[in-house]
Structure formats: structure tokens, C-alpha cells
Scaffold this active site. Structure first.
Site, PDB file in Angstrom:
ATOM      1  N   ASP A  40      25.004  16.628  10.786  1.00  0.00           N
ATOM      2  CA  ASP A  40      23.478  16.578  10.854  1.00  0.00           C
ATOM      3  C   ASP A  40      22.703  17.638  10.377  1.00  0.00           C
ATOM      4  OD1 ASP A  40      20.922  15.959  12.727  1.00  0.00           O
ATOM      5  OD2 ASP A  40      22.400  14.478  13.555  1.00  0.00           O
ATOM      6  N   HIS A  76      16.719  18.166  15.529  1.00  0.00           N
ATOM      7  CA  HIS A  76      17.498  17.074  15.465  1.00  0.00           C
ATOM      8  C   HIS A  76      19.091  17.270  15.798  1.00  0.00           C
ATOM      9  CE1 HIS A  76      19.169  13.292  14.032  1.00  0.00           C
ATOM     10  NE2 HIS A  76      18.029  12.434  14.341  1.00  0.00           N
ATOM     11  N   SER A 258      19.546   7.971  17.388  1.00  0.00           N
ATOM     12  CA  SER A 258      20.232   9.061  17.159  1.00  0.00           C
ATOM     13  C   SER A 258      20.810   9.641  18.261  1.00  0.00           C
ATOM     14  CB  SER A 258      19.166  10.324  16.428  1.00  0.00           C
ATOM     15  OG  SER A 258      18.724   9.665  15.130  1.00  0.00           O
TER      16      SER A 258
END
Length: 727
Positions: A40, A76, A258
Site C-alpha cells: 500500500d 490509506h 479497500s
């Protein structure tokens, strides 16, 4: 849910609660020792949620000259990692695999993630080659689970090959389905699903109610590896290791497939810890097969295989068998059905063992929960609830008696004695149903019977005067099991004052309750062959008649009538009964009698049945009878009795008690399954029989304490009346 997990942190963590993660935690599985690769945008290395659990092999997949390191410039990657593995520290949120190791692999293109503002709309860009390198690196450094909360267009061949190789190495790959609200998963996930050949899970999103999220791509034409998990309104965004709260006091929630993906990745890590022998494809298959079936039945175009259910993933799937064994034993099967002599013995029993499911996963189970206790006898039904026609005849050389019962099939428990004589026939011929007795010489008699045991045949040849009772049984012919006899024969020879009788019969022992097997549609009663051989001496001493006998009973599949699952390997038992009977005609028309049967049973050592599996059992009855009370041929009798009861003993079973995934073999231990009931039936009956209104009548007043040897059952009491006449 165990109370030790019911904390504020748990209740505010959306995935663990909704997907039943506490079931696995309560079993001791929290992801410890399993590496989850988060490919990621990096991770907040200073966050207390990951303290001590970020692998030292974590790295930025770009050249070190970029100088940026692992520490993310957006949230994220950090949020994805928290959903999978945030610590159990009583603050913030709690991850599915809260003790797993995080292998953080930063793969965003340099310069594309520009803001650390949790509200930023900046999109991070990823290069297929870099993601492929990260997957290869994850496999090389021991990651069991690889999370790809990424999306976009079709991946290149290098990336597809890296996923294929990761699956071949035993890793699980979880990829987000996409956030376009499309009827099909995005092309990135679709291509990796195909490349993974059963080792990839595509993660869609559902809300708190299990409804597919508006933004989530659907399973579409690739439902077989699509699994939905919570991805909508996940709490909460972190900033610099602490929960982010804006100036007005609001915490921010995040949504997207996600965050569905790491819910599933965490679940895969729990399975990998609990069952280290599983391959990645097997873990994927377990998660898909155990999913809650949302939407249309089976795999559908919206929810795919359903919604993640960790509790069900930690239950056995497919065919189960005892560890080390080969005979299937479904956990819904009846593992054993005891006999009437065992009463309530297994009601509170425990029989811990280990079974393996279809994936060779070991589960501790208590098989005692599938043991069925014998249904208590209902003697009143067998005594008066009959429809029958009887024919009998007697001469100096020959006596015959036949009774045909119209109720149904012979031998069905608990109404076993389908053939029996009407009272008048018994008084005349002193024989039982389907019985022929023949005197072939002055000192020799022979008898034959069908659908009737040898005990009554022997009693007739010995000239015993057995009183007629409807409810309280005679200990002399009580073996403690439901038995259907095919044929019986007996031969008696007089030697002076002594009589010697040899006898034999054969038939079936019937299970005393319904046996249910997953392989069969309906529960049923099972039969096992039984053979009896007897030797008896009898002699009369004036007003006292006596008999002493030995009976050897051989069972091919049962243990004193108890039937156990084939997985235990019981191959039968041998029982020796000692019988003693006496009757004293102490006054005109008066008789005092008694019978005692003592049994010793030993199970054959085979399969899981170990040495020392033996029983001691006993039945007794005492009678006081007066003949000619109201008429010359009537009788009034009082009987006290105990039906056959196991007094001590049980089965010693060698069962798997532990299982090693290193050697793929079980450890065995001996479990003593007591078959001695807590209850003890004692029966009292006052019975009259004799001629009445141009026919034959009988009346009985009875009381049964703890019927069927069940301590918890209420006492059984009542009155039985019957009348019959010839037409």
C-alpha cells in the site's frame, strides 16, 4: 461472545463484531506468528496500534535514494493495516488479527501521495511492476497473507505472474473489488482472480446491516471467489498515531472495498495461525464455503459467495472423522445408543476427542452430546395395547401354542414382545407364543420356538409355574436389551431327581432409540445379531422347586444392547449370566418365588475399544401369589422387581485427545465412558387374572419408581385392565 472481549474498543470496531471474530479469539487465535503483507502507501510507524509488530523486513519498494522511507504521507495504508491488525490495547479500534505481524511494503509511486490530510482527495498511483516486486518480496520473506487494497485497469503479465507464483507458494491474496458501484468487479481484480486459480479472494463491501454498499462493485460474472465484508463507515481515521477528531469533536469514518479486503486478510491470518498445515488455497476455500449466504441462494452476481463469517470458518467443514481414523463420523451423527439396562448413564457423560474435517483441521469435540439414551420401556402398551388371536392345544406328549399379533412388525422397540399368549392359553398349556414342546421319551423333552426366546421354552420344559404379571418383569428372562428372536430350541433330560436342560436361540438386538446418520435421510433403529446358549439344572425338594443356570450371550455388533458408531470399531461382546430361581409352595394355593440374574459383560477389544471394557449387571424379582381367590382358577399376585440394570462398569475408549500438525498424527488417551445409570427402577405390581363374564380378564395396579433407570423421570403409576373372549 466471551465477556473478556466485550470492551468499548471491541464494540467500536466494526469488522470484528460484525464478522464474529471473537469466536476465534476465544479459542486462542489472534494472528500471532503470521505475517500479513500490506502492499500500500506505507504505514504510520509510530502508531501505538502497531507497536512491536511491524516487521523489520518492511520496506519502501522504491530505491532508498528516494529518501521517503515507510512512513506514509497519507492514511490509506495505515487504515488498511489497522482494519487487519490494530492492537488490542483498549484504545481506538481493534483489528481482526490484532496480534499478527505487519509486513508493510510501500509501493505508491514517488510523488503521487502528496498530502497527510485525512480529507485530502489526492490519489496515489501504483505501478504494476512495483506491486509485482512487492508481492514477490512478501513471499520471499514469509508472508502468509498478502493484502492488495488497490484497483484500476488490467494488470500486466508481470503482476499476474507474481500473484500466480504467490498462490503456488501457499500464500493467500486478497484484492479489493473496486468502488465504482459496477455490476462487475474492476478489471484489476478480475484479472488477478483468474491468475490466482482459486488462491485469490476478491473483496466487496457491505454496510452494518449486511447490505451491499452502493459504491461496491458487485460479483458479476465472477462470483466464485467474491466475498463481501464490512467496508462502509469504518471507524476511524488516525492522525500521527491518535484518533483524528476535528475542531467540532467529530471522528471521521472511512469507506471503500479497500477496507473490506483487510477484514478478510485478518480472517485468513487467524486460520493460518490456528491450522498451520493449510495451504493458501484451502484457507480461501474455507472462507468462501463458510460465508453467510446473502442474496440469492448459492454464488450470486451481487454477493458472490456471501459475507465473511469467521465463527463458521472455525467450525468443521465437510466429512469429519476421528483423528487417526478413516471411518467418517459426522458431528450430527448419533455416536451411540445405549440399552434399557443403562438408563440415564450417558445423560451427563463427557467424551472429549479430536476430529479432523475435510481440510485435516483438528477440532476438539465432546462426542457425549451425540450419545442417545435408551427410550424407557412402556410396558403398559405391550401388556394391553394389543390385537391378537391365540390358538393352543395340549396332550400328554405334545403342547403347542401360537399367538398372532396384528399390531405391526415384530421386534420393534420399545414394544418388543409382539407375540404373547392370552392368559387362558398360558394357564392351559403353560407355553409361550409360537412354541412347540414334545416329549420324545419318558425322561427327554425337546422344544422349539419361533419369534420367542429360549427362556420361556426352558421354563416350560422344567415345569415352572410362572405367575402372570402385566407390568413387572421376571428377572429370569431379562437380558437388559431389546431383542427380537428368530428361533429357539431346548432339550431337557431327567437324571434322577435332577433335570438338565441345554438351550440356544438366535436373533437381533435392536437399538433402544433412533440412530441418526448424516448419510441417511431418516433416523432408524439398528439390529445386531445375538446368540444365546444356556445350561440349566433344576430340582424339586418337596414344596420347593429350584433352578440354577448359566447363559452365554454373544453379540456381534452391540454391547449389552448398546449400539455405537462404526468409527469406534466395536465388534461385539460376550456376556455370562448366572440365573437362580426358586419357588416355595408353603401352603395350599400359596406360592412365594424369586429370581435373580447376575451378568458379566466384556466388550471385544477392537478399534477404539480398549481393554477393561466390562459391565456388571443385575435383575431380580420377588413374587407372592395366591391361587383360587374368587374362583378355582383365578390368581392374585404381588411382585416387586428391578429390571436388568448395569451396576458398574463401562467402555474404555482409546480416543485422540490432541493432534500435531508437525507430524500430522494424533495423541491418544483412554476415556472411561460409564454406562452405570444414576436411576434405579423398582417396580411393584398387584395383579389378578381369571375367568370373568364368559371370558378371561385381568387387572393390574402398578407403580414404577424412576422408570427406565432414569433418576429424573417422574414415577409411573396406573391401572391396567384387559378382557378377552373366544368367539
Amino acid at each position: 461472545m466471551p465477556s473478556r472481549f466485550n470492551t468499548t474498543e471491541f464494540r467500536e470496531s466494526d469488522g470484528p463484531l460484525q464478522h464474529n471474530a471473537a469466536t476465534a479469539w476465544n479459542l486462542g487465535w489472534n494472528g500471532q506468528g503470521v505475517s500479513i503483507a500490506i502492499v500500500d502507501t506505507g504505514i504510520d510507524v509510530d502508531s501505538p496500534e502497531f507497536a512491536g509488530r511491524i516487521s523489520p523486513r518492511s520496506r519502501d519498494m522504491f530505491d532508498a535514494s528516494s529518501g521517503r522511507g515507510l512512513n506514509a504521507t497519507d492514511d490509506h495504508g495505515t487504515n488498511v493495516a489497522m482494519v487487519a491488525a490494530a492492537a488490542r490495547d483498549n484504545t481506538g479500534m481493534l483489528g481482526i488479527a490484532w496480534n499478527a505481524t505487519i509486513l508493510a511494503l510501500r509501493a505508491d509511486n514517488v510523488g503521487t501521495c502528496l498530502s497527510d490530510d485525512p480529507n485530502s482527495d489526492d490519489d496515489c498511483a501504483f505501478d504494476d511492476d512495483t506491486v509485482a516486486d512487492a508481492i514477490n518480496y512478501a513471499v520471499a520473506n514469509g508472508a502468509k497473507v498478502i493484502n492488495l487494497s488497490l484497483g484500476g485497469g488490467p494488470p500486466n503479465n508481470l503482476l499476474k505472474n507474481s500473484v500466480r507464483d504467490a498462490v503456488a507458494s501457499g500464500a493467500v491474496v486478497v484484492v479489493a473489488a473496486g468502488n465504482d458501484g459496477s455490476a462487475q468487479i474492476d478489471s484489476f481484480a478480475a484479472s488477478l482472480d483468474i491468475a490466482g486459480s482459486g488462491g485469490v479472494i476478491v473483496a466487496g463491501s457491505v454496510d452494518v446491516n449486511g447490505v451491499i454498499s452502493d459504491f461496491s462493485d458487485r460479483a458479476g460474472s465472477q462470483p466464485d471467489h467474491f466475498l463481501a465484508a464490512r467496508g462502509e463507515t469504518i471507524c476511524c481515521v488516525y492522525d500521527n498515531g491518535t484518533l483524528y477528531v476535528d475542531d467540532e469533536g467529530y471522528a471521521y469514518l472511512f469507506s471503500g472495498t479497500s477496507y473490506s479486503a483487510p477484514q478478510i486478510a485478518g480472517a485468513a491470518a487467524l486460520l493460518a495461525q490456528a491450522f498451520p498445515a493449510l495451504t493458501g488455497k484451502e484457507i480461501v476455500d474455507i472462507l468462501l464455503r463458510s460465508a453467510f449466504d446473502a442474496g440469492d441462494a448459492g454464488a450470486d452476481s451481487i454477493y458472490g459467495r456471501g459475507i465473511l463469517d469467521i465463527a463458521k470458518a472455525f467450525q468443521p467443514i465437510g466429512t469429519t472423522s476421528l483423528a487417526g481414523g478413516t471411518t467418517p463420523i459426522a458431528l450430527a451423527d448419533t455416536s451411540g445408543s445405549t440399552s434399557p439396562a443403562m438408563g440415564d448413564a450417558v445423560v451427563a457423560a463427557r467424551l472429549q476427542s479430536v476430529v479432523l474435517d475435510e481440510y485435516r483441521r483438528a477440532f476438539g469435540v465432546d462426542l457425549a452430546g451425540t450419545l442417545a439414551a435408551a427410550r424407557p420401556r412402556e410396558p403398559l402398551h405391550g401388556a394391553v395395547g394389543v390385537q391378537r388371536r391365540s390358538v393352543s392345544g395340549v396332550s400328554e406328549q405334545l403342547s403347542v401354542a401360537f399367538s398372532i399379533d396384528a399390531r405391526g412388525k415384530a421386534g420393534e422397540a420399545p414394544r418388543i414382545r409382539q407375540l404373547s399368549l392370552a392368559g387362558e392359553d398360558a394357564e392351559t398349556a403353560r407355553v409361550l407364543a409360537g412354541q412347540v414342546a414334545l416329549k420324545i421319551s419318558p425322561k427327554t423333552q425337546v422344544g422349539f420356538a419361533f419369534s420367542q426366546g429360549r427362556d420361556g421354552l426352558v421354563a416350560h420344559l422344567q415345569g415352572q409355574q410362572r405367575p402372570a404379571f402385566l407390568i413387572a418383569g421376571d428377572a429370569a428372562d431379562d437380558s437388559g436389551l431389546y431383542q427380537s428372536v428368530d428361533t429357539a430350541l431346548a432339550l431337557r433330560r431327567q437324571f434322577g431327581a435332577w433335570g438338565l436342560t441345554v438351550s440356544a436361540d438366535r436373533g437381533d438386538a435392536l437399538s433402544a432409540s433412533f440412530v441418526r446418520l448424516a448419510s441417511e435421510q431418516h433416523g432408524q433403529r439398528y439390529r445386531g445379531r445375538v446368540h444365546d446358549f444356556g445350561l440349566a439344572l433344576d430340582r424339586r425338594f418337596g414344596a420347593l422347586d429350584t433352578a440354577l443356570g448359566l447363559t452365554w450371550m454373544r453379540e456381534d455388533e452391540t454391547l449389552l444392547g448398546a449400539k455405537f458408531h462404526d468409527a469406534f470399531g466395536l465388534t461385539g461382546a460376550e456376556t455370562l449370566f448366572l440365573d437362580a430361581q426358586a419357588g416355595w409352595s408353603f401352603a395350599d394355593g400359596w406360592r412365594l418365588g424369586g429370581a435373580l440374574r447376575q451378568g458379566w459383560t466384556r466388550a471385544h477389544v477392537s478399534g477404539a475399544v480398549a481393554g477393561g471394557s466390562k459391565l456388571a449387571s443385575r435383575a431380580w424379582s420377588l413374587d407372592l401369589v395366591r391361587a383360587g381367590v374368587f374362583a378355582g382358577s383365578d390368581t392374585l399376585g404381588l411382585r416387586l422387581s428391578q429390571p436388568m440394570r448395569v451396576e458398574n462398569g463401562g467402555l474404555n475408549l482409546s480416543l485422540p485427545v490432541d493432534y500435531s500438525y508437525e507430524t500430522l498424527s494424533p495423541t491418544y488417551g483412554i476415556h472411561a465412558l460409564s454406562l452405570t445409570p444414576q436411576g434405579r427402577e423398582l417396580t411393584g405390581e398387584l395383579a389378578w387374572s381369571g375367568p370373568f363374564l364368559s371370558g378371561f380378564g385381568s387387572a393390574s395396579l402398578f407403580y414404577r419408581r424412576q422408570p427406565g433407570h432414569f433418576a429424573s423421570l417422574p414415577d409411573d403409576k396406573g391401572v391396567a385392565l384387559s378382557w378377552s373372549s373366544k368367539f
